[in-house]
Design an enzyme around this catalytic site. Structure first.
Site, PDB file in Angstrom:
ATOM      1  N   ALA A 174      -8.959  -5.083  -2.746  1.00  0.00           N
ATOM      2  CA  ALA A 174      -9.403  -4.268  -1.611  1.00  0.00           C
ATOM      3  C   ALA A 174      -8.587  -2.980  -1.610  1.00  0.00           C
ATOM      4  O   ALA A 174      -7.449  -2.953  -2.081  1.00  0.00           O
ATOM      5  CB  ALA A 174      -9.186  -5.035  -0.320  1.00  0.00           C
TER       6      ALA A 174
ATOM      7  N   GLY B 188      -9.102  -8.988  -3.791  1.00  0.00           N
ATOM      8  CA  GLY B 188     -10.522  -9.004  -3.417  1.00  0.00           C
ATOM      9  C   GLY B 188     -11.443  -8.854  -4.620  1.00  0.00           C
ATOM     10  O   GLY B 188     -12.570  -9.348  -4.599  1.00  0.00           O
TER      11      GLY B 188
ATOM     12  N   GLU C 169     -11.657 -12.226  -5.976  1.00  0.00           N
ATOM     13  CA  GLU C 169     -12.448 -13.029  -5.029  1.00  0.00           C
ATOM     14  C   GLU C 169     -13.944 -12.755  -5.207  1.00  0.00           C
ATOM     15  O   GLU C 169     -14.765 -13.655  -5.077  1.00  0.00           O
ATOM     16  CB  GLU C 169     -12.006 -12.732  -3.591  1.00  0.00           C
ATOM     17  CG  GLU C 169     -10.619 -13.313  -3.290  1.00  0.00           C
ATOM     18  CD  GLU C 169     -10.110 -12.921  -1.920  1.00  0.00           C
ATOM     19  OE1 GLU C 169      -9.948 -11.706  -1.683  1.00  0.00           O
ATOM     20  OE2 GLU C 169      -9.884 -13.811  -1.084  1.00  0.00           O
TER      21      GLU C 169
ATOM     22  N   GLU D 220      -1.812 -10.352  -3.401  1.00  0.00           N
ATOM     23  CA  GLU D 220      -1.704 -10.063  -1.958  1.00  0.00           C
ATOM     24  C   GLU D 220      -0.349 -10.440  -1.367  1.00  0.00           C
ATOM     25  O   GLU D 220       0.131  -9.787  -0.437  1.00  0.00           O
ATOM     26  CB  GLU D 220      -2.807 -10.818  -1.180  1.00  0.00           C
ATOM     27  CG  GLU D 220      -4.199 -10.243  -1.344  1.00  0.00           C
ATOM     28  CD  GLU D 220      -4.992 -10.892  -2.473  1.00  0.00           C
ATOM     29  OE1 GLU D 220      -4.369 -11.423  -3.418  1.00  0.00           O
ATOM     30  OE2 GLU D 220      -6.234 -10.872  -2.401  1.00  0.00           O
TER      31      GLU D 220
HETATM   32  C1  HXC Z   1      -6.052   1.364  -3.426  1.00  0.00           C
HETATM   33  C2  HXC Z   1      -5.511   1.389  -5.655  1.00  0.00           C
HETATM   34  C3  HXC Z   1      -5.569  -0.029  -5.711  1.00  0.00           C
HETATM   35  C4  HXC Z   1      -5.903  -0.736  -4.505  1.00  0.00           C
HETATM   36  C5  HXC Z   1      -5.029   0.716  -7.653  1.00  0.00           C
HETATM   37  N1  HXC Z   1      -5.181   1.790  -6.885  1.00  0.00           N
HETATM   38  N2  HXC Z   1      -5.252  -0.402  -6.968  1.00  0.00           N
HETATM   39  N3  HXC Z   1      -5.748   2.056  -4.522  1.00  0.00           N
HETATM   40  N4  HXC Z   1      -6.137   0.003  -3.405  1.00  0.00           N
HETATM   41  N5  HXC Z   1      -6.015  -2.058  -4.481  1.00  0.00           N
HETATM   42  C6  HXC Z   1      -5.022   3.208  -7.263  1.00  0.00           C
HETATM   43  C7  HXC Z   1      -3.553   3.587  -7.417  1.00  0.00           C
HETATM   44  O1  HXC Z   1      -2.989   3.869  -6.164  1.00  0.00           O
HETATM   45  C8  HXC Z   1      -3.664   4.825  -8.288  1.00  0.00           C
HETATM   46  O2  HXC Z   1      -4.097   5.903  -7.508  1.00  0.00           O
HETATM   47  C9  HXC Z   1      -4.808   4.477  -9.223  1.00  0.00           C
HETATM   48  O3  HXC Z   1      -5.554   3.432  -8.564  1.00  0.00           O
HETATM   49  C10 HXC Z   1      -4.334   3.930 -10.551  1.00  0.00           C
HETATM   50  O4  HXC Z   1      -3.447   2.877 -10.305  1.00  0.00           O
HETATM   51  P1  HXC Z   1      -1.942   2.824 -10.875  1.00  0.00           P
HETATM   52  O5  HXC Z   1      -1.166   1.965  -9.960  1.00  0.00           O
HETATM   53  O6  HXC Z   1      -1.432   4.193 -11.146  1.00  0.00           O
HETATM   54  O7  HXC Z   1      -2.208   2.090 -12.266  1.00  0.00           O
HETATM   55  P2  HXC Z   1      -1.237   1.108 -13.049  1.00  0.00           P
HETATM   56  O8  HXC Z   1       0.163   1.617 -13.062  1.00  0.00           O
HETATM   57  O9  HXC Z   1      -1.938   0.848 -14.334  1.00  0.00           O
HETATM   58  O10 HXC Z   1      -1.203  -0.224 -12.174  1.00  0.00           O
HETATM   59  C11 HXC Z   1      -2.407  -0.965 -11.995  1.00  0.00           C
HETATM   60  C12 HXC Z   1      -2.208  -2.057 -10.916  1.00  0.00           C
HETATM   61  C13 HXC Z   1      -1.705  -1.388  -9.614  1.00  0.00           C
HETATM   62  C14 HXC Z   1      -1.196  -3.092 -11.396  1.00  0.00           C
HETATM   63  C15 HXC Z   1      -3.564  -2.718 -10.718  1.00  0.00           C
HETATM   64  O11 HXC Z   1      -2.559  -0.266  -9.303  1.00  0.00           O
HETATM   65  C16 HXC Z   1      -1.699  -2.321  -8.435  1.00  0.00           C
HETATM   66  O12 HXC Z   1      -0.789  -3.135  -8.290  1.00  0.00           O
HETATM   67  N6  HXC Z   1      -2.701  -2.180  -7.562  1.00  0.00           N
HETATM   68  C17 HXC Z   1      -2.778  -2.962  -6.336  1.00  0.00           C
HETATM   69  C18 HXC Z   1      -3.311  -4.349  -6.637  1.00  0.00           C
HETATM   70  C19 HXC Z   1      -3.370  -5.211  -5.374  1.00  0.00           C
HETATM   71  O13 HXC Z   1      -2.357  -5.435  -4.710  1.00  0.00           O
HETATM   72  N7  HXC Z   1      -4.576  -5.748  -5.073  1.00  0.00           N
HETATM   73  C20 HXC Z   1      -4.780  -6.564  -3.886  1.00  0.00           C
HETATM   74  C21 HXC Z   1      -5.165  -5.724  -2.709  1.00  0.00           C
HETATM   75  S1  HXC Z   1      -5.285  -6.648  -1.220  1.00  0.00           S
HETATM   76  P3  HXC Z   1      -3.426   7.355  -7.636  1.00  0.00           P
HETATM   77  O14 HXC Z   1      -4.098   8.156  -6.563  1.00  0.00           O
HETATM   78  O15 HXC Z   1      -1.966   7.171  -7.466  1.00  0.00           O
HETATM   79  O16 HXC Z   1      -3.810   7.786  -9.020  1.00  0.00           O
HETATM   80  C22 HXC Z   1      -6.760  -7.405  -1.323  1.00  0.00           C
HETATM   81  C23 HXC Z   1      -7.146  -8.193  -0.093  1.00  0.00           C
HETATM   82  C24 HXC Z   1      -8.506  -8.822  -0.232  1.00  0.00           C
HETATM   83  O17 HXC Z   1      -7.460  -7.329  -2.274  1.00  0.00           O
HETATM   84  C25 HXC Z   1      -9.104  -9.229   1.106  1.00  0.00           C
HETATM   85  C26 HXC Z   1     -10.046  -8.205   1.634  1.00  0.00           C
HETATM   86  C27 HXC Z   1     -10.765  -8.567   2.868  1.00  0.00           C
END
Ligand code: HXC
Length: 258
Positions: A68, A111, A114, A134
């Site tokens: 998400a 997400g 999921e 998460e």
């Molecule tokens: C918003 C995101 C994102 C996310 C990546 N980006 N994941 N933005 N939400 N979930 C954005 C980064 O901020 C960055 O933007 C660009 O995508 C590229 O990502 P990087 O981090 O620079 O890439 P990298 O170093 O290769 O790392 C990849 C990654 C990391 C390991 C996937 O991005 C990461 O940890 N992302 C978050 C993953 C996460 O926690 N997912 C769960 C979310 S909670 P910029 O602008 O800086 O270029 C969830 C809840 C579900 O899903 C329930 C919902 C109801």
């Protein structure tokens, strides 16, 4: 397929009765925001009643979805978080009346994973990175992950993935049962499989999916009753007659979905 669908966060194309949905927010690794989820919701409503579509493939170029969109969630109140939840759309996809296949490359996290869990079959690239990070954000999977993951791979394996937030890939994901197969080009494999399914009897596929989905929710007696009712109902379909007659006449069956 109808051509009046207009979307900004997903791209849909139709190839030989297979609709391919591309998640399309590449700058954020296909992070799922509310707009994208609303579009998916609308798309699945339209694809459900589109007679030219028999199977759906969900994918994302380079990445499936990194979860998400965190930028949308930071300041949410509990009420707002409740409305942000993707669950109604994800349940719709899990119960979609046609087969849905996930083709996973790159990251499928939170997400995003999921969403993949709502699909009937998951095919991943050996290097795809999957997991539920998460916990590192101070939350846990809230779009069906705590329910679908243990049903798929067992409670303790699900707890380990969700508690640690660690990612798995390749053979490890396959061994866990998180994905069904690995392929260097998962989209190509998914479309190939979807093509095969598109030639099967649609109503039998739909009811088989319903029965299998209910297996995780009901006791065995109830489940076998549901199966008996659905199964016997198939004898009212044109496709049952066609399938059995084709066998006897030693020809290939042509299924029409009636
Ligand atoms: C918003 C995101 C994102 C996310 C990546 N980006 N994941 N933005 N939400 N979930 C954005 C980064 O901020 C960055 O933007 C660009 O995508 C590229 O990502 P990087 O981090 O620079 O890439 P990298 O170093 O290769 O790392 C990849 C990654 C990391 C390991 C996937 O991005 C990461 O940890 N992302 C978050 C993953 C996460 O926690 N997912 C769960 C979310 S909670 P910029 O602008 O800086 O270029 C969830 C809840 C579900 O899903 C329930 C919902 C109801």
């Amino acid at each position: 397929m109808k051509t009046n669908m207009s979307y900004e966060n997903i791209i849909i194309r139709n190839e030989n009765s297979v609709a391919i949905i591309n998640l399309d927010r590449p700058k954020s690794l296909n992070a799922l925001n509310s707009e994208l989820i609303d579009e998916l919701d609308r798309a699945f409503d339209e694809l459900a009643v589109d007679p030219e579509v028999r199977v759906v493939v969900i994918t994302g170029e380079k990445n499936f979805a990194a979860g998400a969109d965190i930028t949308n969630m930071v300041e949410l109140s509990p009420d707002e978080a409740r409305s942000f939840a993707f669950t109604p759309t994800f349940n719709k996809i899990a119960n979609f009346p046609k087969p849905v296949i996930a083709a996973i490359e790159g990251f499928a996290l939170g997400g995003g994973m999921e969403l993949a869990l709502c699909c009937d079959i998951r095919i991943a690239a050996p290097g795809a990175k999957m997991g539920f990070p998460e916990i590192n954000l101070g939350i846990f999977p809230g779009a069906g992950g705590t329910q679908r993951l243990p049903r798929l791979i067992g409670a303790s394996k699900a707890k380990k993935l969700i508690f640690t937030g660690s990612m798995v890939e390749g053979e490890a994901a396959l061994e866990l049962g998180l994905v069904d197969s690995l392929a260097d080009n998962p989209l190509e494999e998914a479309v190939k499989l979807a093509g095969k399914l598109a030639g099967k009897a649609p109503i039998a596929l739909k009811l088989a999916k319903e029965c299998i989905n209910s297996a995780g929710d009901v006791d065995l007696q109830t489940g076998t009753k549901i199966e008996a009712i659905s199964w016997s109902g198939l004898f009212a379909t044109v496709d049952q007659r066609e399938g059995m007659r084709a066998f006897i006449e030693k020809r290939k069956a042509v299924f029409v979905g009636k």
